[in-house]
Design an enzyme around this catalytic site. Structure first.
Site, PDB file in Angstrom:
ATOM      1  N   ASP A  84       9.387   2.544   0.923  1.00 30.69           N
ATOM      2  CA  ASP A  84       8.416   3.282   1.704  1.00 30.69           C
ATOM      3  C   ASP A  84       8.021   2.827   3.397  1.00 30.69           C
ATOM      4  O   ASP A  84       8.259   1.976   3.734  1.00 30.69           O
ATOM      5  CB  ASP A  84       7.367   2.998   0.603  1.00 30.69           C
ATOM      6  CG  ASP A  84       5.678   3.830   1.591  1.00 30.69           C
ATOM      7  OD1 ASP A  84       6.241   4.409   2.989  1.00 30.69           O
ATOM      8  OD2 ASP A  84       5.198   3.573   0.762  1.00 30.69           O
ATOM      9  N   LYS A  95       3.059  10.268   8.427  1.00 28.91           N
ATOM     10  CA  LYS A  95       2.970   9.174   9.698  1.00 28.91           C
ATOM     11  C   LYS A  95       3.739  10.198  10.478  1.00 28.91           C
ATOM     12  O   LYS A  95       3.358  11.222  11.170  1.00 28.91           O
ATOM     13  CB  LYS A  95       2.578   8.531   9.622  1.00 28.91           C
ATOM     14  CG  LYS A  95       1.731   7.830   8.467  1.00 28.91           C
ATOM     15  CD  LYS A  95       1.240   6.208   8.755  1.00 28.91           C
ATOM     16  CE  LYS A  95       0.664   5.666   8.013  1.00 28.91           C
ATOM     17  NZ  LYS A  95      -0.983   5.498   8.227  1.00 28.91           N
ATOM     18  N   PHE A 119       1.014  -1.055  -0.109  1.00 32.49           N
ATOM     19  CA  PHE A 119       0.326   0.027   0.305  1.00 32.49           C
ATOM     20  C   PHE A 119       0.483   1.358   0.151  1.00 32.49           C
ATOM     21  O   PHE A 119       1.911   1.325   0.330  1.00 32.49           O
ATOM     22  CB  PHE A 119      -1.128  -0.057   1.450  1.00 32.49           C
ATOM     23  CG  PHE A 119      -1.696   1.519   1.355  1.00 32.49           C
ATOM     24  CD1 PHE A 119      -2.792   1.094   0.553  1.00 32.49           C
ATOM     25  CD2 PHE A 119      -1.887   2.963   2.161  1.00 32.49           C
ATOM     26  CE1 PHE A 119      -3.466   2.079   0.344  1.00 32.49           C
ATOM     27  CE2 PHE A 119      -2.608   3.177   2.131  1.00 32.49           C
ATOM     28  CZ  PHE A 119      -3.394   3.774   1.220  1.00 32.49           C
TER      29      PHE A 119
HETATM   30  N1  PLP Z   1       2.358   4.101   2.384  1.00 31.36           N
HETATM   31  C1  PLP Z   1       2.104   3.421   3.093  1.00 31.36           C
HETATM   32  C2  PLP Z   1       2.896   2.695   3.852  1.00 31.36           C
HETATM   33  C3  PLP Z   1       0.866   3.918   4.743  1.00 31.36           C
HETATM   34  O1  PLP Z   1       1.134   2.899   5.493  1.00 31.36           O
HETATM   35  C4  PLP Z   1       0.359   4.702   4.099  1.00 31.36           C
HETATM   36  C5  PLP Z   1      -0.590   5.279   4.227  1.00 31.36           C
HETATM   37  O2  PLP Z   1      -1.447   4.318   5.348  1.00 31.36           O
HETATM   38  C6  PLP Z   1       1.062   5.759   2.919  1.00 31.36           C
HETATM   39  C7  PLP Z   1       2.283   5.894   1.960  1.00 31.36           C
HETATM   40  C8  PLP Z   1      -0.183   6.997   2.132  1.00 31.36           C
HETATM   41  O3  PLP Z   1       0.242   7.598   3.593  1.00 31.36           O
HETATM   42  P1  PLP Z   1      -0.853   8.988   3.877  1.00 31.36           P
HETATM   43  O4  PLP Z   1      -2.553   8.649   3.665  1.00 31.36           O
HETATM   44  O5  PLP Z   1      -0.645  10.088   4.439  1.00 31.36           O
HETATM   45  O6  PLP Z   1      -1.297   9.798   1.826  1.00 31.36           O
END
Ligand code: PLP
Length: 398
Positions: A219, A248, A134
């Site tokens: 990520d 986050k 994700f």
């Molecule tokens: N990447 C990861 C691993 C995530 O857990 C999340 C959000 O849960 C995101 C990207 C996306 O971040 P945002 O919701 O701040 O756009």
């Protein structure tokens, strides 16, 4: 003129929300508009690394708001410079681009990889990402994600993403071709239910990407900023990526994210990347306050200890109720429920004043504040124990 619609209806209905309305937060606790108190083991989805409304962040924001908020991304501001330098000093990266959300940081990482391919690899543009991964909800990050539910949505997707299987190096190798420029992964797949890449896989993946001249994009939006007991997850396996994204926790609750890259990978030219609010002084002040606290060795040590304590309490609870394994690292853990009872547990917990998350029907995910106390962990275990004992796991099945 006041229209006769409920405030709930004034918001776009993008997810099923309980009717609880939160009005205040402090540390591990939230209060709703009836005065009811909730112990929060979600913390804004692993966002509030220092808990709700931490004085450190609140004071940094208040002081900065009076001094300077946004001079424009076309000018330097002192706070974003200080934060960028601090991130570079404490990581293996050389350059930082600030963003406003995790998805935006990942979108930037994808663009950076494509730019690198255009400059150095004959226009190679394909990125290998992972089933179950994700990376956000922009079109490109949804395309990079390997979430099944995203597959039929918003077609046609952004092309150029191929999905390998986590911890299966051969599945990555099989997808590499002349168009490949990068491999992108979450070191622990959070939304998929807390599925870690093994240290061995990360090491082999790094070697494989080096052999083929590919960028490795990590990520760390969920795993970064102390969540796994080290400032960045890549420190566990000593595997240094070329590009890393943070989100986050970095803002301690406010919208701040970052794209970090080595000097070699940081190949954006003028006009390639930018945004009105990127690197604004107000959000960077929060980020600086968070990094100064979370980056302290003693803070990271106590977060790692809290993670081990939570893990062992969850294992004991699991043994008492015949549940499955505990997986994850630090304060990003999941309990395998073995049955699809996650949603029922979450609903009962909410009623009892406990906020839990079930990313998959058969799993609970725990992502408390990094300064969660042992007493709060035991209170949460107690709440969960009550639900499991009262209902019995079999009766929780919908
Ligand atoms: N990447 C990861 C691993 C995530 O857990 C999340 C959000 O849960 C995101 C990207 C996306 O971040 P945002 O919701 O701040 O756009």
């Amino acid at each position: 003129m006041t229209r006769a619609i409920h405030p709930f209806e004034a918001l776009m209905d993008i997810t099923a929300r309980p009717s609880t309305v939160f009005v205040r937060g402090e540390g591990a606790w939230l209060w709703d508009d009836s005065g009811k108190r909730y112990l929060d083991f979600i913390q804004g989805w692993a966002v509030n690394c220092l808990g709700h409304s931490p004085p450190l962040v609140a004071e940094a924001l208040a002081a900065q708001a009076k001094r300077l908020i946004t001079p424009s991304p076309a000018f330097y501001n002192d706070v974003s410079l200080t934060l960028a330098k601090a991130l570079v000093d404490q990581s293996c990266f050389d350059r930082v681009f600030f963003a406003n959300s995790g998805a935006e940081a990942n979108e930037g990482a994808i663009k950076l990889a494509r730019k690198y391919g255009a400059l150095h690899k004959d226009g190679a543009f394909e990125i290998i990402s992972f089933e179950g991964g994700f990376h956000g909800r922009t079109l490109a990050t949804m395309s990079a994600s390997g979430k099944k539910a995203f597959e039929p949505l918003f077609e046609p997707k952004v092309p150029g993403f191929r999905k390998a299987r986590l911890n299966d190096l051969a599945s990555v190798e099989a997808l590499i071709n002349a168009n490949t420029i990068a491999v992108m992964l979450e070191p622990i797949q959070g939304e998929a239910g807390v599925w870690p890449a093994t240290d061995q896989f990360l090491k082999e993946l790094r070697a494989l990407t080096r052999r083929h001249g590919l960028l490795l994009i990590s990520d760390e939006i969920q795993t970064g900023m102390g969540r796994t007991g080290k400032l960045f997850h890549y420190e566990h396996a000593h595997v240094e990526p070329d590009i890393m994204t943070l989100g986050k926790g970095i803002g301690g609750g406010v919208p701040l994210a970052a794209l970090l890259a080595t000097a070699q990978a940081a190949c954006f030219e003028h006009g390639d990347q930018g945004g009105t609010f990127n690197g604004n002084a107000l959000m960077c002040a929060a980020g600086l306050a968070v990094l100064q606290e979370v980056g302290k060795p003693e803070f990271l040590k106590s977060a790692a200890d809290a993670g081990l304590f939570l893990e062992s309490e969850l294992q004991k609870l699991s043994a008492r109720h015949g549940l499955g394994d505990v997986r994850g690292r630090g304060l990003l853990l999941a309990l395998d429920l073995k049955l699809p009872i996650g949603a029922a547990i979450v609903a009962q917990a909410l009623q009892g004043g406990l906020l839990l998350n079930s990313p998959q029907p058969d799993a609970l995910r725990f992502m408390p504040a990094l300064n969660v106390t042992r007493e709060e962990i035991l209170q949460m275990i107690d709440g969960l124990e009550t639900i499991l004992t009262r209902a019995g796991t079999a009766r929780l099945v919908a």
